[in-house]
Design an enzyme around this catalytic site. Structure first.
Site, PDB file in Angstrom:
ATOM      1  N   HIS A  63       0.862  -1.209   0.000  1.00 37.70           N
ATOM      2  CA  HIS A  63       0.000   0.000   0.000  1.00 37.70           C
ATOM      3  C   HIS A  63       0.884   1.241   0.000  1.00 37.70           C
ATOM      4  O   HIS A  63       1.391   1.655   1.046  1.00 37.70           O
ATOM      5  CB  HIS A  63      -0.914  -0.002   1.226  1.00 37.70           C
ATOM      6  CG  HIS A  63      -1.938   1.094   1.214  1.00 37.70           C
ATOM      7  ND1 HIS A  63      -3.222   0.936   1.684  1.00 37.70           N
ATOM      8  CD2 HIS A  63      -1.886   2.383   0.780  1.00 37.70           C
ATOM      9  CE1 HIS A  63      -3.907   2.059   1.547  1.00 37.70           C
ATOM     10  NE2 HIS A  63      -3.107   2.971   1.003  1.00 37.70           N
ATOM     11  N   LEU A  66       2.679   6.618  -5.169  1.00 37.64           N
ATOM     12  CA  LEU A  66       3.833   7.159  -5.904  1.00 37.64           C
ATOM     13  C   LEU A  66       3.503   8.472  -6.608  1.00 37.64           C
ATOM     14  O   LEU A  66       4.393   9.141  -7.119  1.00 37.64           O
ATOM     15  CB  LEU A  66       4.359   6.132  -6.912  1.00 37.64           C
ATOM     16  CG  LEU A  66       4.935   4.849  -6.317  1.00 37.64           C
ATOM     17  CD1 LEU A  66       5.418   3.910  -7.409  1.00 37.64           C
ATOM     18  CD2 LEU A  66       6.078   5.149  -5.346  1.00 37.64           C
ATOM     19  N   ARG A  67       2.212   8.813  -6.658  1.00 33.98           N
ATOM     20  CA  ARG A  67       1.733  10.134  -7.125  1.00 33.98           C
ATOM     21  C   ARG A  67       1.900  10.416  -8.606  1.00 33.98           C
ATOM     22  O   ARG A  67       1.498  11.481  -9.065  1.00 33.98           O
ATOM     23  CB  ARG A  67       2.400  11.270  -6.335  1.00 33.98           C
ATOM     24  CG  ARG A  67       2.284  11.172  -4.823  1.00 33.98           C
ATOM     25  CD  ARG A  67       0.866  11.169  -4.365  1.00 33.98           C
ATOM     26  NE  ARG A  67       0.735  11.363  -2.913  1.00 33.98           N
ATOM     27  CZ  ARG A  67      -0.310  10.962  -2.232  1.00 33.98           C
ATOM     28  NH1 ARG A  67      -1.316  10.346  -2.814  1.00 33.98           N
ATOM     29  NH2 ARG A  67      -0.393  11.165  -0.934  1.00 33.98           N
ATOM     30  N   ASP A 309       1.524   2.658   3.704  1.00 34.56           N
ATOM     31  CA  ASP A 309       0.627   3.715   3.203  1.00 34.56           C
ATOM     32  C   ASP A 309       1.439   4.997   2.981  1.00 34.56           C
ATOM     33  O   ASP A 309       0.978   6.099   3.311  1.00 34.56           O
ATOM     34  CB  ASP A 309      -0.559   3.952   4.151  1.00 34.56           C
ATOM     35  CG  ASP A 309      -1.638   4.839   3.541  1.00 34.56           C
ATOM     36  OD1 ASP A 309      -1.539   5.174   2.350  1.00 34.56           O
ATOM     37  OD2 ASP A 309      -2.573   5.199   4.280  1.00 34.56           O
ATOM     38  N   HIS A 313       3.092  14.383   0.611  1.00 37.75           N
ATOM     39  CA  HIS A 313       2.445  15.634   0.200  1.00 37.75           C
ATOM     40  C   HIS A 313       3.495  16.734   0.287  1.00 37.75           C
ATOM     41  O   HIS A 313       4.508  16.584   0.977  1.00 37.75           O
ATOM     42  CB  HIS A 313       1.262  15.957   1.114  1.00 37.75           C
ATOM     43  CG  HIS A 313       0.130  14.994   1.018  1.00 37.75           C
ATOM     44  ND1 HIS A 313      -0.660  14.876  -0.114  1.00 37.75           N
ATOM     45  CD2 HIS A 313      -0.340  14.069   1.891  1.00 37.75           C
ATOM     46  CE1 HIS A 313      -1.570  13.933   0.088  1.00 37.75           C
ATOM     47  NE2 HIS A 313      -1.392  13.418   1.289  1.00 37.75           N
ATOM     48  N   PHE A 327      -4.662  14.513   4.007  1.00 38.71           N
ATOM     49  CA  PHE A 327      -4.333  13.396   4.892  1.00 38.71           C
ATOM     50  C   PHE A 327      -3.103  12.664   4.354  1.00 38.71           C
ATOM     51  O   PHE A 327      -2.982  12.477   3.148  1.00 38.71           O
ATOM     52  CB  PHE A 327      -5.486  12.384   4.901  1.00 38.71           C
ATOM     53  CG  PHE A 327      -6.727  12.834   5.614  1.00 38.71           C
ATOM     54  CD1 PHE A 327      -6.883  12.592   6.973  1.00 38.71           C
ATOM     55  CD2 PHE A 327      -7.763  13.465   4.933  1.00 38.71           C
ATOM     56  CE1 PHE A 327      -8.056  12.971   7.630  1.00 38.71           C
ATOM     57  CE2 PHE A 327      -8.928  13.854   5.585  1.00 38.71           C
ATOM     58  CZ  PHE A 327      -9.078  13.606   6.948  1.00 38.71           C
ATOM     59  N   GLY A 328      -2.225  12.208   5.241  1.00 42.13           N
ATOM     60  CA  GLY A 328      -1.161  11.309   4.794  1.00 42.13           C
ATOM     61  C   GLY A 328       0.206  11.642   5.326  1.00 42.13           C
ATOM     62  O   GLY A 328       0.534  12.805   5.548  1.00 42.13           O
TER      63      GLY A 328
END
Ligand code: NCD
Ligand code: ZN
Length: 434
Positions: A63, A66-67, A309, A313, A327-328
């Site tokens: 999970h 990689l964007r 996960d 960002h 979130f993240g």
């Protein structure tokens, strides 16, 4: 070309300790093991002296984000796979919440091509369940499988409509593919950034309740029972979800699940009062009771595997304040040291238990030929320094993301070398080798 890795410490399950070994890698696979007391013939071979470092199967992360395509300012396939390699990972499965969403064969092929040319670890992409992850229309599962997708998920959002999810599961099952679910009922969540708990009460914030996750888990276990699909629950964070997964497994439903390091190590009570957005992720940090339930669920096998996960960002996005920041948190470069230091060095888990949840178990549930150091297996491995202590320094990350709540933590268990298919792709000394 063959490579000898000398003087590596290898876990022996029979004795419950590590033993000094030499290993020969040839043609991209593990060719032979020798006892550390022997002096093998190394004519013409490349030689790596492991100097007593632990040798582990390359870590597997099912999970990750990689964007790319679309959010390259957060991360791209080159930086994300480099970050994974530095964290000891050799196989990673990126989520389809990119822009465009990975919901067509072309986007899957784009990611696979980019990974082949610019990536340094194995990249096994998931495809979206619904077009644009909007929950309205199923994607073309057969074509996405054909293009190389390994499973279907709308990660980032939950599939809100039960009939849509049931149709997705039936179709995935007919193709022998798993459904991987981000479990979140939107109607229970609206506008909240942290869990419903001590922190939300203290700061007068609207909380994300545990049921918002568990309701989907329960629904989907019933749908998995009805359709027969392999159903995998993303980032489990609540006691209630665990209860349902345990029951599902007991009655023979084909359900597996994962947990992230932060949900095993942090609760909402650890969030600093100044509300730093590096403590904002989805699912949110839950109560101490949920944290202990997650640890025990992993120990008893209700939760199968550990994933990061990894969710990078930009600093600008994370500076928008608790309500508006995305979130993240990033995960690759801290996961193993965190878990090794906090669970193995403290004596709660054996080294073998931790490594199994990050290698052989994900390989087993997703039917991958990795996660093992057996002769004949792909030579995906990592050397790890179990003795040197170092601080988490986000400035040193190979990820573009710096968003971690673990900055400054003093940890052991740092990877020093990562090999994928017989090629050394990263070393602590020389960095990435493309
Ligand atoms: N986990 C997160 O907090 N964020 C993920 C989405 C997700 O995994 O649900 C992201 O894409 O940023
Ligand atoms: Zn998710």
């Amino acid at each position: 070309m063959s490579t000898w890795i000398l003087n590596a410490m290898k876990w022996n399950p029979e004795t419950g300790t590590t033993e000094r070994k030499h290993v020969r890698v040839e043609g991209g696979v593990i060719a032979e093991w020798r006892d550390g007391s022997e002096t093998p013939n190394m004519d013409g071979a490349q030689v790596v002296d492991a100097k007593g470092k632990l040798i582990s199967p390359g870590l597997i992360d099912m999970h990750v984000h990689l964007r790319e395509p679309g959010f390259e300012y957060k991360e791209d396939i080159a930086s994300g796979t480099a970050s994974a390699a530095k964290g000891g990972y050799t196989t990673i499965a990126p989520m389809p919440n990119t822009r465009p969403v990975m919901d067509t064969p072309d986007t899957i092929k784009y990611v696979l091509d980019k990974a082949a040319t610019e990536g340094v670890v194995r990249v096994l992409p998931y495809a979206a369940i619904t077009k644009n992850e909007l929950g309205r229309e199923l994607t073309d599962f057969a074509a996405l499988k054909e293009a190389g997708a390994i499973g279907f998920t709308d990660d980032g959002v939950g599939v809100q409509n039960a009939q849509m999810m049931k149709n997705a599961m039936a179709l995935a099952h007919s193709l022998g593919m798993p459904v991987i679910a981000h479990c979140e009922d939107d109607s229970l969540v609206e506008g909240a950034a942290v869990t419903e708990g001590a922190f939300s009460r203290k700061h007068g914030l609207k909380g994300i309740p545990n049921e918002s996750e568990a309701i989907h888990v329960g629904r989907d276990i019933l749908l998995s029972e009805a359709t027969g699909v392999h159903y995998h629950v993303c980032h489990v964070s609540t006691e209630q979800s665990i209860r349902l997964i345990r029951l599902g497994k007991q009655i023979g439903v084909n359900v597996t699940s994962e947990v992230c390091p932060h949900h095993l190590l942090l609760s909402d009570e650890d969030i600093p009062d100044n509300i730093d957005t590096n403590w904002k992720m989805n699912p949110p940090l839950r109560t101490p009771k949920d944290v202990e339930a997650c640890i025990q669920a992993l120990e008893e096998g209700t939760i199968d595997i550990i994933v990061t996960d990894h969710a990078p960002h930009s600093e600008e996005e994370k500076a928008r304040g608790m309500a508006r920041a995305p979130f993240g948190i990033v995960g690759f470069e801290t996961a193993f040291p965190l878990l090794y230091t906090k669970f193995v060095r403290t004596g709660r888990w054996t080294l073998d238990f931790l490594i199994g949840k990050m290698t052989s178990k994900p390989a087993e549930i997703f039917k991958l030929p990795y996660g093992t150091l057996a002769v004949g297996a792909p030579a995906d491995l990592t050397l790890i320094d179990l003795e040197g202590e170092r601080e988490v320094d986000p400035a040193s990350f190979l990820s573009k993301g710096r968003n971690t709540p673990f900055a400054g933590w003093k940890l052991y268990g740092w990877p020093v070398l990562t090999m994928v298919g017989g090629n050394v792709v990263w070393t602590e000394e020389n960095g990435i080798n493309r």
